[in-house]
Design an enzyme around this catalytic site. Structure first.
Site, mmCIF file in Angstrom:
data_model
loop_
_atom_site.group_PDB
_atom_site.id
_atom_site.type_symbol
_atom_site.label_atom_id
_atom_site.label_comp_id
_atom_site.label_asym_id
_atom_site.label_seq_id
_atom_site.Cartn_x
_atom_site.Cartn_y
_atom_site.Cartn_z
ATOM 1 N N HIS A 1 0.832 -1.209 0.000
ATOM 2 C CA HIS A 1 0.000 0.000 0.000
ATOM 3 C C HIS A 1 0.871 1.266 0.000
ATOM 4 O O HIS A 1 1.021 1.904 -1.011
ATOM 5 C CB HIS A 1 -1.003 0.038 1.151
ATOM 6 C CG HIS A 1 -1.993 -1.071 1.113
ATOM 7 N ND1 HIS A 1 -2.903 -1.213 0.094
ATOM 8 C CD2 HIS A 1 -2.207 -2.119 1.952
ATOM 9 C CE1 HIS A 1 -3.646 -2.284 0.304
ATOM 10 N NE2 HIS A 1 -3.242 -2.861 1.405
ATOM 11 N N ASP B 1 -4.718 -6.990 -3.758
ATOM 12 C CA ASP B 1 -5.114 -6.981 -2.343
ATOM 13 C C ASP B 1 -6.479 -7.604 -2.103
ATOM 14 O O ASP B 1 -6.580 -8.792 -1.846
ATOM 15 C CB ASP B 1 -5.058 -5.561 -1.786
ATOM 16 C CG ASP B 1 -5.301 -5.532 -0.285
ATOM 17 O OD1 ASP B 1 -4.659 -6.339 0.423
ATOM 18 O OD2 ASP B 1 -6.116 -4.748 0.188
#
Length: 242
Positions: free
Chosen positions: A59, A110
């Site tokens: 991220h 993700d």
């Protein structure tokens, strides 16, 4: 985390292992870390010895300048997940700052709401356009590298992501005959694929010399049917399953 770092560093008798950690996905995470540790999540990991060239921060949406410098100085990677950040309203990763500091870029999905590396690649550029008002922040070649070489390096498989004698026979074939790619010139193939192709344009996939997908269909199973059955099983009321 220090124990994890000891495993990732490696010794003279063998290489270490890669380590991934979700880092600074949301501002609240940074605030909690500073309240508890007095520093950012990246600094906590670095002080434990985890941040090396075998570390990937997943991220990295809310990294500050010091975090980015720390990751770049240690040759670490950030795995950006643009479609996830978009869906969760988490923000936009600053790929330009990361790349400029020497941080490696990789791409991930993700939450698997979208599984399309072409979309992730162009989103890294397009989302920053919305945030900054500027275009052309990432060359198409850099975006494609993040989807191939960057991901392979992040996984600890530097031998992947290239077509060379002696490298593993992992191949993805992209068809150029769809309406999305009909106008793509072969002289500008990378830009055309990155900004126009989708996962539906991948016609064939080989892994370790074995064909997994041929002519757009999985060799061993009907993917749509398998997913439908799995979802139906989850939706069944408790106690009714065989």
């Amino acid at each position: 985390m220090a124990a994890v770092a000891a495993v990732t560093v490696g010794t003279a008798s063998g290489p270490g292992r890669v380590v991934h950690a979700h880092v600074s996905e949301q501002p609240r995470e940074n605030r909690s870390s500073r309240d508890h540790h007095g520093c950012s999540p990246t600094r906590v990991l670095a002080d434990a010895g985890v941040v090396t060239d075998r570390f990937t921060a997943v991220h990295g949406t809310w990294l500050d300048d010091d975090d980015i410098r720390l990751l770049g100085d240690n040759g670490a990677t950030v795995c950006a997940c643009p479609t996830t950040e978009r869906d969760l309203a988490d923000g936009v990763v600053d790929g330009v700052a990361l790349s400029g500091a020497g941080v490696g870029l990789a791409l991930g999905s993700d939450q698997h709401g979208v599984i399309d590396l072409f979309e992730e690649a162009r989103a890294l550029e397009v989302d920053q356009r919305v945030a900054t008002g500027a275009r052309g922040l990432h060359p198409p070649e850099e975006l494609l590298d993040a989807a191939t070489f960057g991901g392979a390096h992040s996984l600890g498989w530097p031998e992947l992501g290239r077509l060379e004698v002696g490298a593993p026979a992992d191949v993805a074939v992209v068809g150029l005959d769809s309406v999305r790619l009909a106008g793509v010139r072969r002289t500008d193939l990378v830009a055309g694929m990155v900004f126009a192709a989708t996962a539906a344009d991948v016609t064939d996939v080989m892994v370790a010399g074995r064909w997994i997908v041929r002519r757009g269909r999985h060799v061993d199973l009907d993917v749509a049917d398998s997913l439908s059955r799995a979802i139906a099983a989850i939706d069944e009321p408790a106690g009714t399953r065989p």
